[in-house]
Write a protein that holds these residues in place. Structure first.
Motif, mmCIF file in Angstrom:
data_model
loop_
_atom_site.group_PDB
_atom_site.id
_atom_site.type_symbol
_atom_site.label_atom_id
_atom_site.label_comp_id
_atom_site.label_asym_id
_atom_site.label_seq_id
_atom_site.Cartn_x
_atom_site.Cartn_y
_atom_site.Cartn_z
ATOM 1 N N VAL A 87 0.931 -1.227 0.010
ATOM 2 C CA VAL A 87 0.124 0.001 -0.080
ATOM 3 C C VAL A 87 0.843 1.200 -0.126
ATOM 4 C CG1 VAL A 87 -2.029 -1.303 1.058
ATOM 5 C CG2 VAL A 87 -0.275 -0.061 2.408
ATOM 6 N N ASP A 88 2.127 1.297 0.181
ATOM 7 C CA ASP A 88 2.907 2.178 0.282
ATOM 8 C C ASP A 88 4.277 2.125 -0.712
ATOM 9 O OD1 ASP A 88 5.244 1.641 2.775
ATOM 10 O OD2 ASP A 88 3.894 0.144 2.169
ATOM 11 N N ASP A 89 4.887 3.146 -0.538
ATOM 12 C CA ASP A 89 6.092 3.403 -1.718
ATOM 13 C C ASP A 89 6.844 4.724 -1.244
ATOM 14 O OD1 ASP A 89 6.925 2.044 -5.049
ATOM 15 O OD2 ASP A 89 8.311 2.795 -3.602
ATOM 16 N N THR A 90 8.073 4.906 -1.651
ATOM 17 C CA THR A 90 9.088 5.742 -1.487
ATOM 18 C C THR A 90 8.445 7.072 -2.132
ATOM 19 O OG1 THR A 90 10.667 5.313 -3.245
ATOM 20 C CG2 THR A 90 10.885 4.445 -0.938
ATOM 21 N N PRO A 91 8.922 8.293 -1.460
ATOM 22 C CA PRO A 91 8.075 9.600 -2.304
ATOM 23 C C PRO A 91 9.183 9.877 -3.356
ATOM 24 C CG PRO A 91 9.386 10.042 -0.246
ATOM 25 C CD PRO A 91 9.286 8.233 -0.089
ATOM 26 N N TYR A 92 8.315 10.616 -4.364
ATOM 27 C CA TYR A 92 9.079 11.059 -5.550
ATOM 28 C C TYR A 92 9.398 12.574 -4.840
ATOM 29 C CZ TYR A 92 7.473 8.372 -9.287
ATOM 30 O OH TYR A 92 7.220 7.286 -10.461
ATOM 31 N N GLY A 93 10.655 12.708 -5.306
ATOM 32 C CA GLY A 93 11.373 14.064 -4.688
ATOM 33 C C GLY A 93 12.148 13.740 -3.425
ATOM 34 N N GLY A 94 12.094 12.480 -2.964
ATOM 35 C CA GLY A 94 13.035 12.128 -1.912
ATOM 36 C C GLY A 94 12.061 12.773 -0.483
ATOM 37 N N GLY A 95 13.165 12.394 0.505
ATOM 38 C CA GLY A 95 12.510 12.937 1.675
ATOM 39 C C GLY A 95 12.127 11.664 2.668
ATOM 40 N N ALA A 96 11.917 11.689 3.914
ATOM 41 C CA ALA A 96 11.782 10.625 4.511
ATOM 42 C C ALA A 96 10.461 10.032 4.650
ATOM 43 C CB ALA A 96 11.998 11.146 6.166
ATOM 44 N N ARG A 130 -2.181 6.668 6.177
ATOM 45 C CA ARG A 130 -0.883 6.448 7.218
ATOM 46 C C ARG A 130 0.410 7.083 6.431
ATOM 47 N NH1 ARG A 130 -0.955 4.676 12.794
ATOM 48 N NH2 ARG A 130 -3.246 4.979 13.355
ATOM 49 N N TYR A 131 1.389 6.589 7.062
ATOM 50 C CA TYR A 131 2.736 6.955 6.490
ATOM 51 C C TYR A 131 2.740 8.610 6.470
ATOM 52 C CZ TYR A 131 2.366 1.991 5.401
ATOM 53 O OH TYR A 131 2.321 0.547 5.559
ATOM 54 N N GLU A 132 3.199 9.128 5.237
ATOM 55 C CA GLU A 132 3.152 10.552 4.942
ATOM 56 C C GLU A 132 2.038 11.071 4.342
ATOM 57 O OE1 GLU A 132 6.156 10.176 7.388
ATOM 58 O OE2 GLU A 132 5.701 12.355 6.533
ATOM 59 N N GLY A 133 0.872 10.108 4.327
ATOM 60 C CA GLY A 133 -0.299 10.501 3.567
ATOM 61 C C GLY A 133 -0.415 9.823 2.346
#
Ligand SMILES: Nc1cc(-c2ccc3ccn(Cc4ccccc4)c3c2)n[nH]1
Length: 239
Positions: free
Chosen positions: A48-57, A110-113
């Motif tokens: 349900v989640d993956d790393t953010p485009y543009g980077g960041g935690a 959840r996560y960062e949105g």
């Protein structure tokens, strides 16, 4: 009213089956459906989640599962409620507004949105309300969904035993609640304010209003109507 909630932690919403919303469900005035977002994943790991485009935690919730969940649940006439720290403030007025809707669908991130494209696409076909329940950061939308649901459900006609209790409560008249007392009349050397034992309903109402205004001026000067002047109450300036 029908309420649907989508979350990766559906058990978090279990309290909705108890107390007020529970009673409302039992009387058929509220229909509640909680869904696990992973039910709309297609891969073996139910991602349900993956790393953010543009980077960041942190991680961001993928659009695909949300897109399929909303395809199924965001039917015409459903209002999508998305809890988020960056949302419009949740107030009693907003609770009253949401209480007029036939169906609410909560998307609990959840996560960062949630990937923004999910919300952008939803805006094109439904009423979407991104809502904050306060200026503090939670780990997800579930707590907000519980709070918003309770505030809305208690306003629905027929849910509260005594609808009169809704009229004069906190924030309904824009003021904070006045102090309340019950038996015994004397407790640890502390007495109930005599006016409350007087039977003089006009005097009681006046005392309660003044207490509400004083408490509001002291704790929430931002809520005190400009027309009210209190000469002997310390009103701390808004920070
Ligand atoms: N009033 C309020 C609402 C939330 C909230 C609601 C949904 C989510 C989904 C993920 N998070 C974590 C998060 C932390 C920081 C920045 C962005 C997201 C959420 C927080 N916090 N506070």
């Amino acid at each position: 009213m029908r309420i649907d909630v989508v979350s990766i932690f559906p058990d978090y919403l279990a309290p909705l089956g108890l107390s007020l919303p529970g009673k409302a469900q039992a009387t058929g005035l509220l229909e509640l459906h909680v869904h696990d977002l992973r039910g709309w994943t297609r891969d073996r790991h139910r991602t349900v989640d993956d790393t953010p485009y543009g980077g960041g935690a942190g991680m961001v919730m993928k659009p695909e599962p949300w897109g399929e969940a909303l395809d199924e649940l965001l039917e015409p006439g459903v209002t999508l409620v998305v809890p988020t720290p960056s949302g419009e403030p949740f107030t009693q007025a907003l609770a009253r507004e949401l209480a007029t809707r036939d169906r609410l669908l909560f998307a609990c991130g959840r996560y960062e949105g949630i990937d923004q494209r999910v919300l952008d696409e939803a805006h094109g076909r439904a009423e979407v309300r991104e809502i904050s329940i306060g200026d503090y950061v939670l780990n997800g939308g579930e707590v907000a969904a519980l709070a918003i649901t309770e505030a809305v459900v208690r306003l629905l006609p027929g849910f509260m035993g005594n609808p009169e209790s809704l009229v004069e409560e906190s924030h309904e008249d824009g003021l904070l609640e006045y102090p309340v007392y019950t038996k015994p009349a004397s407790w640890r050397g502390r007495e109930v304010p005599p006016v409350l034992l007087s039977g003089d309903h006009a005097a009681i109402a006046a005392w309660r209003h003044e207490q509400a205004v004083r408490r509001t001026a002291a704790r929430r000067p931002d809520l005190v109507p400009a027309s009210v002047v209190l000469d002997d109450v310390e009103v701390r300036p808004a920070r």
